[in-house]
Design a protein around this motif. Structure first.
Motif: not given
Length: 445
Positions: A315, A317, A341-343, A345-347, A349-350, A352
């Protein structure tokens, strides 16, 4: 007004009862925000517990060998105002900062005065045998890199043959007094890995023209060392294959349109990555060697065949590339994989993602399809034995026996550890995955 703050072990995923292998500070030390207080080591990861405040250490609540978990109190710190006062008060030998638990850490290039003092004593000592390992916490590794010390040359006196900070200091004193051979780090990246490579070239680039110096992000520092090790240690070969995804892409688009028409409000859109993960899972089942890892030392190497199917995906970032892991993909539908995968990927980018989110992978997929390109050679992510790289799909004329017809082609690049996977097996895996992507009905057979 100051106050005592309990410093606790942060969220470390599913790990528990992790032993304390190093205490990085002592009572009375002044620490900054994110300075390492203690170091923990599980069977899969080494991580520092950072201070959540700047202040003075008033009490250490753990001892070497103690087993602690998330929420355990490791120290009491008297909080004081951050800034120049704390920086000035901090002892020179204070441990290096290490944010949120990570497997390892990196640092800027070695400090020139010390590295130079070490380098002029004598030629570098012979390195350890290929595959030899050193055991040290992230803070000790950072300390060694700052001083230009190759940890593979440092005798360990810590528990379980771990190298502690005092070992590094003693080694440097021995080198400068002529009692020990120096260990010159190659530009802070330890690229040699005990291979006796020439030192990294030192160049004053500014004398040739204007330059701008930017520090690497923490993620790039960490991943850089892993990539360098994997590139040197793994005899990987890359195999290319084209997958005809014309029908699969049409099916994917129609599914998403149906969801939109039916008023589906979940926001979930089926992605090609989810199909890739499913296809690779089936490939791991058909070719078990791809779902394995080498373990052991040199002549005692053995193959560990895994019965679970955890697949990682690279991923991108703002701070660099990270590799979250989708667990137990064999037990999940394509739709469930899309959501997870979406969850993840968001973590990512953040910033986390925790250690548990990035551990346990059996196989990795690196997709640069959103950018472009044709083919590339991805680096195998140890201890895995293979990685699949995919580029942007493109329409190509394909001969069907009578005429050329336009087909959507997905370029695939499979890098595999040749010690485990030979060319024939790698090619068969590639062809099988391509066949699944061409007709996912094969997954039902």
């Amino acid at each position: 007004m100051s106050q005592l703050i309990e410093i606790k072990v942060p969220d470390i995923g599913d790990y528990s009862d992790i032993p304390v292998i190093e205490i990085c500070v002592k009572v009375g030390d002044t620490v900054k925000l994110d300075d390492a207080l203690v170091t923990l080591e599980s069977d899969k990861a080494t991580m520092d517990v950072p201070s959540s405040v700047a202040g003075i250490v008033k009490e250490i609540r753990v001892a070497l060998g103690d087993r602690i978990s998330e929420g355990s109190v490791v120290a009491l710190v008297e909080e004081v105002g951050a800034g120049a006062a704390v920086e000035a008060a901090k002892p020179a030998a204070a441990p290096a900062p290490a944010p949120a638990p990570v497997v390892t850490a990196s640092a800027p290039a070695p400090a020139a005065p010390v590295a130079a003092a070490v380098a002029i004593v004598s030629p570098p000592a012979p390195g350890l045998a290929l595959g030899a390992a050193t055991h040290a916490s992230p803070s000790v590794r950072l300390f060694a890199r700052e001083l230009g010390v190759d940890l593979s040359k440092v005798p360990a006196t810590g528990p379980k043959q771990r190298i502690v900070k005092e070992d590094v200091t003693a080694f440097i004193k021995g080198v400068m007094s002529g009692r020990a051979a120096p260990a010159v780090a190659s530009g802070g990246a330890s690229l040699g890995g005990g291979l006796d490579l020439l030192p990294w070239p030192k160049v004053d680039f500014a004398k040739f023209g204007t330059v701008e110096v930017k520090p690497l992000s923490r993620i790039k520092k960490i991943s850089g060392q892993n990539l360098a090790r994997n590139w040197v240690m793994i005899p990987a070969v890359t195999y290319h294959e084209d997958a005809d995804i014309t029908d699969l892409e049409a099916f994917r688009v129609s599914l998403n349109k149906e969801n939109e028409k039916s008023g589906e409000k979940s926001g979930v859109k089926i992605t090609m990555l989810a199909f890739l993960i499913k296809a690779c899972e089936l490939g791991l089942k058909k070719f078990p060697e791809f779902n394995s890892s080498l373990d052991g030392e040199n002549g005692e190497m053995r193959l560990v065949l895994k019965k679970y199917f955890h697949i990682a995906f690279a991923a991108d970032t703002p701070n660099g590339l990270v590799v979250p892991v989708v667990k137990n993909v064999d037990q999940k539908s394509v739709s469930q994989i899309v959501v997870e995968c979406g969850e993840l990927a968001k973590k990512a980018r953040d910033g986390k993602l925790g250690p548990a989110d990035m551990s346990g992978a059996c196989f990795t997929i690196s997709s640069v399809g959103g950018i472009g390109g044709t083919y590339f050679s991805p680096i195998v992510n140890a201890p895995e034995v293979a990685i699949l790289g995919v580029n942007k799909s493109v329409m190509k004329p394909v001969w069907n026996g009578k005429e050329f017809v336009p087909r959507l082609i997905l370029p695939m690049s499979l890098s595999a550890d040749h010690r485990v996977i030979d060319g024939a097996m790698a090619t068969r895996f590639n062809v099988y995955v391509a066949q699944l992507l061409a007709d996912m009905r094969r997954a039902l057979i």
